[in-house]
Design an enzyme around this catalytic site. Sequence first.
Site, PDB file in Angstrom:
ATOM      1  CB  ALA A   1      -0.884  -0.032   1.240  1.00 55.86           C
TER       2      ALA A   1
ATOM      3  N   GLY B   1       0.598  -5.108   0.898  1.00 54.74           N
ATOM      4  CA  GLY B   1      -0.557  -5.222   0.001  1.00 54.74           C
ATOM      5  C   GLY B   1      -0.193  -5.908  -1.316  1.00 54.74           C
TER       6      GLY B   1
ATOM      7  CD  GLU C   1      -2.374  -7.748   2.938  1.00 54.85           C
ATOM      8  OE1 GLU C   1      -2.024  -6.601   2.579  1.00 54.85           O
ATOM      9  OE2 GLU C   1      -2.991  -7.966   3.990  1.00 54.85           O
TER      10      GLU C   1
ATOM     11  CD  GLU D   1       1.518  -5.309   5.778  1.00 57.83           C
ATOM     12  OE1 GLU D   1       2.362  -6.177   6.087  1.00 57.83           O
ATOM     13  OE2 GLU D   1       0.714  -5.455   4.833  1.00 57.83           O
TER      14      GLU D   1
HETATM   15  N1  COA Z   1       4.526   3.208  -0.695  1.00 59.56           N
HETATM   16  C1  COA Z   1       4.901   4.360  -1.271  1.00 59.56           C
HETATM   17  N2  COA Z   1       6.026   4.496  -1.980  1.00 59.56           N
HETATM   18  C2  COA Z   1       6.821   3.409  -2.098  1.00 59.56           C
HETATM   19  C3  COA Z   1       6.498   2.172  -1.513  1.00 59.56           C
HETATM   20  C4  COA Z   1       5.287   2.098  -0.783  1.00 59.56           C
HETATM   21  N3  COA Z   1       4.856   0.958  -0.216  1.00 59.56           N
HETATM   22  N4  COA Z   1       7.467   1.296  -1.794  1.00 59.56           N
HETATM   23  C5  COA Z   1       8.366   1.940  -2.542  1.00 59.56           C
HETATM   24  N5  COA Z   1       7.994   3.220  -2.724  1.00 59.56           N
HETATM   25  C6  COA Z   1       8.680   4.296  -3.465  1.00 59.56           C
HETATM   26  C7  COA Z   1       9.838   4.865  -2.678  1.00 59.56           C
HETATM   27  O1  COA Z   1       9.383   5.841  -1.771  1.00 59.56           O
HETATM   28  C8  COA Z   1      10.687   5.433  -3.784  1.00 59.56           C
HETATM   29  O2  COA Z   1      10.118   6.633  -4.233  1.00 59.56           O
HETATM   30  P1  COA Z   1      11.076   7.926  -4.534  1.00 59.56           P
HETATM   31  O3  COA Z   1      11.984   7.436  -5.654  1.00 59.56           O
HETATM   32  O4  COA Z   1      10.113   8.970  -4.975  1.00 59.56           O
HETATM   33  O5  COA Z   1      11.810   8.188  -3.264  1.00 59.56           O
HETATM   34  C9  COA Z   1      10.499   4.417  -4.909  1.00 59.56           C
HETATM   35  O6  COA Z   1       9.289   3.725  -4.631  1.00 59.56           O
HETATM   36  C10 COA Z   1      11.608   3.380  -4.987  1.00 59.56           C
HETATM   37  O7  COA Z   1      11.722   2.747  -3.735  1.00 59.56           O
HETATM   38  P2  COA Z   1      13.100   2.702  -2.889  1.00 59.56           P
HETATM   39  O8  COA Z   1      12.736   2.509  -1.446  1.00 59.56           O
HETATM   40  O9  COA Z   1      13.975   3.837  -3.220  1.00 59.56           O
HETATM   41  O10 COA Z   1      13.748   1.352  -3.476  1.00 59.56           O
HETATM   42  P3  COA Z   1      14.764   0.372  -2.745  1.00 59.56           P
HETATM   43  O11 COA Z   1      15.247  -0.560  -3.804  1.00 59.56           O
HETATM   44  O12 COA Z   1      15.779   1.132  -1.969  1.00 59.56           O
HETATM   45  O13 COA Z   1      13.873  -0.458  -1.688  1.00 59.56           O
HETATM   46  C11 COA Z   1      11.931  -1.695  -0.939  1.00 59.56           C
HETATM   47  C12 COA Z   1      12.864  -1.321  -2.124  1.00 59.56           C
HETATM   48  C13 COA Z   1      10.764  -2.478  -1.508  1.00 59.56           C
HETATM   49  C14 COA Z   1      12.714  -2.585   0.050  1.00 59.56           C
HETATM   50  C15 COA Z   1      11.451  -0.418  -0.228  1.00 59.56           C
HETATM   51  O14 COA Z   1      10.944   0.472  -1.212  1.00 59.56           O
HETATM   52  C16 COA Z   1      10.384  -0.635   0.808  1.00 59.56           C
HETATM   53  O15 COA Z   1      10.672  -1.100   1.900  1.00 59.56           O
HETATM   54  N6  COA Z   1       9.124  -0.287   0.470  1.00 59.56           N
HETATM   55  C17 COA Z   1       8.028  -0.375   1.410  1.00 59.56           C
HETATM   56  C18 COA Z   1       7.543  -1.785   1.570  1.00 59.56           C
HETATM   57  C19 COA Z   1       6.436  -1.828   2.614  1.00 59.56           C
HETATM   58  O16 COA Z   1       6.631  -1.552   3.772  1.00 59.56           O
HETATM   59  N7  COA Z   1       5.234  -2.209   2.148  1.00 59.56           N
HETATM   60  C20 COA Z   1       4.093  -2.339   3.018  1.00 59.56           C
HETATM   61  C21 COA Z   1       3.352  -1.073   3.077  1.00 59.56           C
HETATM   62  S1  COA Z   1       1.986  -1.195   4.195  1.00 59.56           S
END
Ligand code: COA
Length: 259
Positions: free
Chosen positions: A68, A110, A113, A133
Amino acid sequence: MAEETTYILVERADAVATVTINRPDKLNALNWALINELAGKLEALDRDDAIHCIVLTGAGDRAFAAGADIAEMSGASAAQMALGPFEGWDHIRRVRKPIIAAVEGYALGGGNELAMHADIIIASEKARFGQPEILLGIMAGAGGTQRLSRTLGKFRAMEILLTGDQFTAQQMEDWGVVNHVVPAGQALAEAQKLAAKIATRAPIAALLTKEAVLAAFETPLEAGLLHEKRLFAMLFSTDDQKEGMAAFIEKRQAHFTGK
Ligand code: COA
């Protein structure tokens, strides 16, 4: 009038529709507008007689969906979260046609999910699954606690949900969530190949099969068996049953019309 953002692409090849979450710069993070658009497009395909099977994937090779949209959720109230995002998810889980998820890269929160809303999951060897989460101070909210525990059992579900760790495609295949692990870059092609096969099968039988399997998670065995028996009998009113059996007896390929 402002142009509406399109997050979801739909491509058709014969009776297979490929639905792509197209927000790769945000790793296909699922904001509310995206979920609603996805739900609307899946519902339209569900009503479309020309489509027999749906493939669901994410644009790019980095993510199916990284969860999400955290930026959108960060300032939300409890009331907004209770009402806002979940209607779309309910529509997605009610799609009657078979859905195959093609997971390349991250399927987190999500995203995981959503993959579990599909009926079959094909994952690239580089795919990573998890429910992070808990690292954000919240918990899974789009079915994660229920679908993981029903599919993997209590103990594995607990580990995924309580640690927030990422798990490999191989691990998820061993645990029974992923159907097949394929080489990097091949998840979509393999999912489309499988969808093309399922699309040649009798369409009404496929719909009712999905209905019966999903009912197994809701009903005691006796009620599920009765439900299955009724659906089974109902198929004897279809042209497809007559065609399928005639084709077998005549030693030829069956051509199903979904009637
Ligand atoms: N919501 C909003 N934006 C997200 C996102 C999310 N769940 N997951 C990734 N993004 C965005 C980042 O903010 C970033 O945006 P920006 O370039 O404008 O800063 C872009 O996607 C790329 O992600 P980034 O974190 O820079 O890539 P990474 O390779 O360093 O890390 C992940 C990848 C997947 C490990 C990391 O993005 C992450 O932990 N995301 C969240 C996962 C999460 O907690 N999901 C559950 C949400 S309830």
